[in-house]
Design a protein around this motif. Structure first.
Motif: not given
Length: 925
Positions: A560, A866, A893
């Motif tokens: 991410n 998340v 992530g």
């Protein structure tokens, strides 16, 4: 003031005409704070600077004159010219404050532990082990080596002069090398350096003589020469008091400026003739010649208040050395001049304010003085609470006696029948808890399970007492209420709790396991960060952009980008956050996937996990943050989209609702949940895991109940170097220190510094599906984690590659060719065979040689819940779940498809701080 008090604070002149501004000196005390190679660090300089000034003289802790002479970890050295620069900084700050600076020099001789000198054999006058359990048998110095050792003492004096010190103190006490030469117990030589008392006296006299020579060549007559001595030995044969007086007369005849009487207390009597209560200082004064009487004598031990110093002067001492009191009170002299009455203890929250280095804080001498003053605000029901202490071998009862403001006593119930080993560890952990007034203390080395069982029992007693006090006040226990509840006690949870507390909120930490530490305590390599202060000190040029790109590449570009950018940008600040809290990671190495040394670890090269958790727990205790162990969170309670509390269940099956405005979930990953691992990665069925048994993904499930989304759940990392019979992780810092991997055929087969996924795949592709991590004494010396592997019996060692090949049943021809090729690559700094570009530190050519058999094991789950860029948990619609925050391995992530070694510790600290800060802000707002 009395005449004696006047003498204490008025100037004193030494025999060489040098004037000390008073008769008070700071005694040389071990701090264990130097870098792994014996160099000086900033923390040590600040420690001495804080204590100089009003005190007349500071004697800096003993410096080893030879790299085989350090007698304790974290020792500082004066064994080569590279050490002068750092030592000069200490001398400078002491003298700038107006005190004299004297440096003590020594060699530990047979008192040196082999593990402190890279497994080498200590040296001594004779090949006789010290009379203590586990002492190594030293190697006797040859006649030529004795002469060389005297030269080394002389070189140390020269370096002290060049560093700007006002003098040296020759350490002839504490059963170190100089004393060993004079002792008939440790010196049983038959050459010119042994036998008669005169021969045994030659070595200390030769050290004094070369000291004078160096002063004549490199200093002026104002340079101070002192000598420390221990008056007696208990051993038979051993040094007796008349032997000491004989030696001191000879030393005085050659010329000394003071003598330092090394005893535990200024008025200590004989340890040999226990029927005679006469203080040894009185015997000394009565027996000394007129010539010896011209040499001032210094006393040490038990001096806390002015009256202690006055009594010592009254018994014949000319100078007073002050030890522990100057640690507890850096401004001790000012306090004594102000006629304050002092008590010898240290407030557990005052380490930074007192400028006490973290290693010294953890040293037993200082730990015994620490008291936790933070529990004074808590209310307990006074009384005795009986609890069980349960470990693998025992089920015992303890009585925990509590007062309204803390712990009064901990005693085993009379009919308990523990073994001797348990009793020993019990007494140590009992003392630590009582001294700290808290169960959150370090476990006893070698007795972790027993220690944790005792700590758990005390914690339960405190919880019951608190509940009883609440009932007594209100008649009914009300639900507990905290601003922030942190779930999990790994690095992320502890960092979050500390930050939330520092931001002014009440914090509770809940842990389902019986011990604090989570998976962090097993971490070994270090913490990655770019553009740090410690990199700059070491001349390492790095950039955050390079760190970002290498982490992105290692994660196969699945990271991410928002989280990764925050991670990289805030890593240096996280290193400083730890340092500000006494957890300094100032040594640097590298791991696979990194092109630059950016893996920060403790100064002594030890595994980062235990050091990190120990430091964080001390901060937890200082802030009086409540902790519930053996307590599972069964539900995070919410109303609408707002967290309002947590339900917990303790090991007594008692359920409780805790009201809170914010929750930080830091429960780690799910590597120890084989069913969950196989659900997402069927190919990993049957793999061992390096994780602790609590890493089961419980935090992910709790957040999913609130609607949290997950990401990258199938991205599960296997670590290439796991010892399979114990599931013990062999740190990446070993390869980062220069080790190689070889197959059963004795050949390298892959770039050892490649990312973990690729190295693991290469091992699995071998016919035998395992390999050996191989290294030599040079690598062992700079990686303290190896000592633990040796202690656990994981290592095969041999004096030569041939002998090692025989033990491993490896083809010798192949192994020798492998080592030769690698050593050439190191020399050229080009590994043409496998393209290794980092950790080509030095040839593997210094025995002993070591090997550990390894294969991959499940190590890290990159997937999890998340979060957004603020560490707030998001639901499946990518909306924030108000009051829910997460940090550490429970989050997905950040690392993409593969985590770089050293990035996990950075992850937990960086995002733990962020989650704690934002949770606190939301709770306040």
């Amino acid at each position: 003031m009395s005449d004696i008090t006047d003498r204490l604070f008025t100037p004193f002149q030494l025999p060489n005409g040098v004037e000390l501004k008073n008769r008070l000196l700071m005694a040389p005390m071990t701090t264990c704070t130097g870098f792994y190679d014996g160099t000086v660090n900033k923390e040590l300089i600040e420690y001495y600077q804080a204590r100089a000034g009003s005190i007349g003289t500071v004697i800096v802790e003993c410096c080893f004159i030879d790299n085989l002479g350090l007698a304790f970890p974290g020792a500082i050295g004066i064994d080569n010219d590279d050490k002068i620069e750092g030592l000069a900084k200490i001398a400078k700050v002491i003298k700038e404050k107006g005190s004299k600076a004297i440096l003590q020099i020594y060699h530990g001789g047979r008192m040196v532990e082999p593990k402190l000198i890279g497994g080498q054999t200590p040296v001594a006058p004779s090949a006789l082990a010290a009379p203590r359990d586990g002492a190594a048998t030293p190697r006797a110095l040859s006649t030529a080596e004795v002469a060389g050792m005297i030269t080394k003492f002389g070189e140390a004096v020269r370096r002290a002069i060049e560093a700007g010190f006002d003098g040296v103190e020759i350490h002839g006490a504490n059963t170190y090398l100089i004393q060993q030469f004079y002792s008939p117990n440790s010196n049983q030589r038959d050459d010119e350096w042994g036998g008669s008392r005169d021969n045994r006296a030659k070595f200390p006299l030769a050290v004094l003589e070369i000291t004078h020579q160096m002063v004549q060549q490199h200093a002026d007559p104002s340079f101070i020469i002192g000598y420390r001595f221990s008056p007696e030995e208990m051993e038979v044969p051993g040094i007796r008091f008349d032997d000491t007086m004989y030696l001191l007369e000879k030393l005085a005849a050659r010329g000394l400026h003071y003598l330092h009487f090394s005893v535990g207390h200024t008025l200590r009597p004989s340890i040999v003739d226990t029927t005679d209560p006469t203080p040894l200082i009185q015997k000394y004064v009565a027996m000394r010649s007129a010539q010896l009487a011209q040499v001032p004598v210094m006393g040490v031990g038990g001096v806390v208040n002015q009256c202690d110093a006055e009594v010592a002067l009254d018994h014949g001492y000319d100078l007073i050395a002050v030890g522990k009191a100057t640690i507890a009170y850096p401004d001790w002299t000012d306090r004594i001049m102000a006629q304050q009455s002092l008590e010898l203890f240290i407030d557990s929250s005052k380490r930074e304010a007192l400028t006490i280095p973290e290693p010294l804080w953890r040293f037993s001498l200082v730990e015994a003085m620490i008291r936790d003053m933070s529990m004074s605000g808590k209310k307990f029901m006074a009384g005795v609470f009986q609890e069980k202490v349960v470990d693998e071998s025992h089920e015992l009862l303890v009585n925990v006696s509590l007062e309204s403001d803390g712990i009064k006593n901990i005693e085993l119930v009379a009919d308990s029948q523990p073994d001797a080993a348990f009793l020993d560890s019990f007494e140590i952990i009992r003392s630590r808890i009582l001294d700290a007034n808290s169960p959150h203390v370090d476990a006893v080395t070698g007795a972790t399970t027993q220690s944790e069982a005792v700590k758990k029992a005390v914690s339960k007693a405190l919880a019951k007492s608190t509940k009883a006090a609440q009932l007594a006040d209100g008649g009914e226990a009300k639900p507990q209420q905290y601003d922030v509840v942190v779930i999990g006690t790994g690095g992320a949870g502890l960092a979050a709790a500390i930050q939330a507390s520092d931001d002014g909120t009440s914090v509770l930490v809940v842990e389902k396991m019986p011990v604090i530490g989570g998976n962090t305590i097993k971490a070994s390599a270090g913490m990655n960060a770019a553009e740090t202060r410690f990199q700059r000190i070491k001349g390492i040029s790095d950039s955050k952009e390079l760190f970002y790109q290498e982490s992105l590449k290692g994660g196969q570009h699945k990271n991410n980008p928002v989280l990764l950018q925050y991670f990289v940008d805030n890593a240096p600040e996280a290193i400083e956050w730890l340092a500000d809290r006494g957890i300094e990671l100032n040594d640097i190495t590298t791991t696979g996937g990194m092109s630059i040394d950016r893996t920060h670890r403790p100064a002594d090269g030890s595994a980062v996990g235990g050091y990190l958790i120990s430091g964080l727990v001390k901060n937890l205790t200082q802030r009086a943050i409540d902790v519930m162990l053996d307590t599972s969170v069964t539900e995070i309670v919410s109303e609408g989209n707002q967290v309002t509390g947590v339900r917990v269940l303790n090991d007594d099956n008692e359920e409780q609702l805790i009201i809170t405005k914010a929750v930080v979930v830091a429960t780690g990953g799910f590597s120890a949940n084989s069913e969950m691992v196989v659900k997402y990665r069927p190919d990993l069925d049957g793999f061992v895991t390096t994780n602790h048994k609590g890493a089961t993904g419980g935090g992910i499930a709790l957040l999913q109940q609130l609607g949290a989304d997950t990401v990258d759940m199938g991205e599960i990392q296997i670590h290439p170097t796991v010892e399979q019979t114990t599931s013990y992780l062999i740190s990446e810092s070993i390869r980062g220190g220069g080790a190689i991997l070889v197959s059963q055929q004795g050949k390298r087969f892959h770039n050892e510094m490649d990312t973990r996924d690729k190295v693991s795949a290469a091992i699995i592709a071998l016919p035998e599906k395992y390999a050996y991590i191989m290294f030599d004494e040079q690598i062992r010396a700079k990686n303290k984690a190896v000592e633990e592997y040796l202690a656990r019996g994981l290592v095969v060692s041999a004096e030569s590659p041939k002998a090692l090949a025989e033990k491993l049943d490896i083809d010798l021809h192949n192994l020798l060719a492998t080592l030769e090729n690698f050593n050439v690559a190191v020399e050229k700094q080009v590994d043409e065979e496998f393209g290794r570009r980092t950790a080509l530190r030095h040839p593997i050519n210094q025995g002993p040689f070591y090997a550990i058999r390894i294969a991959p094991g499940v190590h890290h789950t990159m997937g999890g819940v998340v979060i957004n860029g603020e560490s707030a948990v998001l639901n499946s619609d990518q909306q924030v779940i108000n009051g829910a925050w997460a940090a550490g391995e429970v989050v997905g992530g950040i690392h993409g498809a593969n985590r770089i070694g050293g990035n996990a510790v950075a992850d937990i600290i960086i995002f733990g701080i962020q989650a704690g800060r934002n949770a606190a802000a939301s709770a306040r707002g």
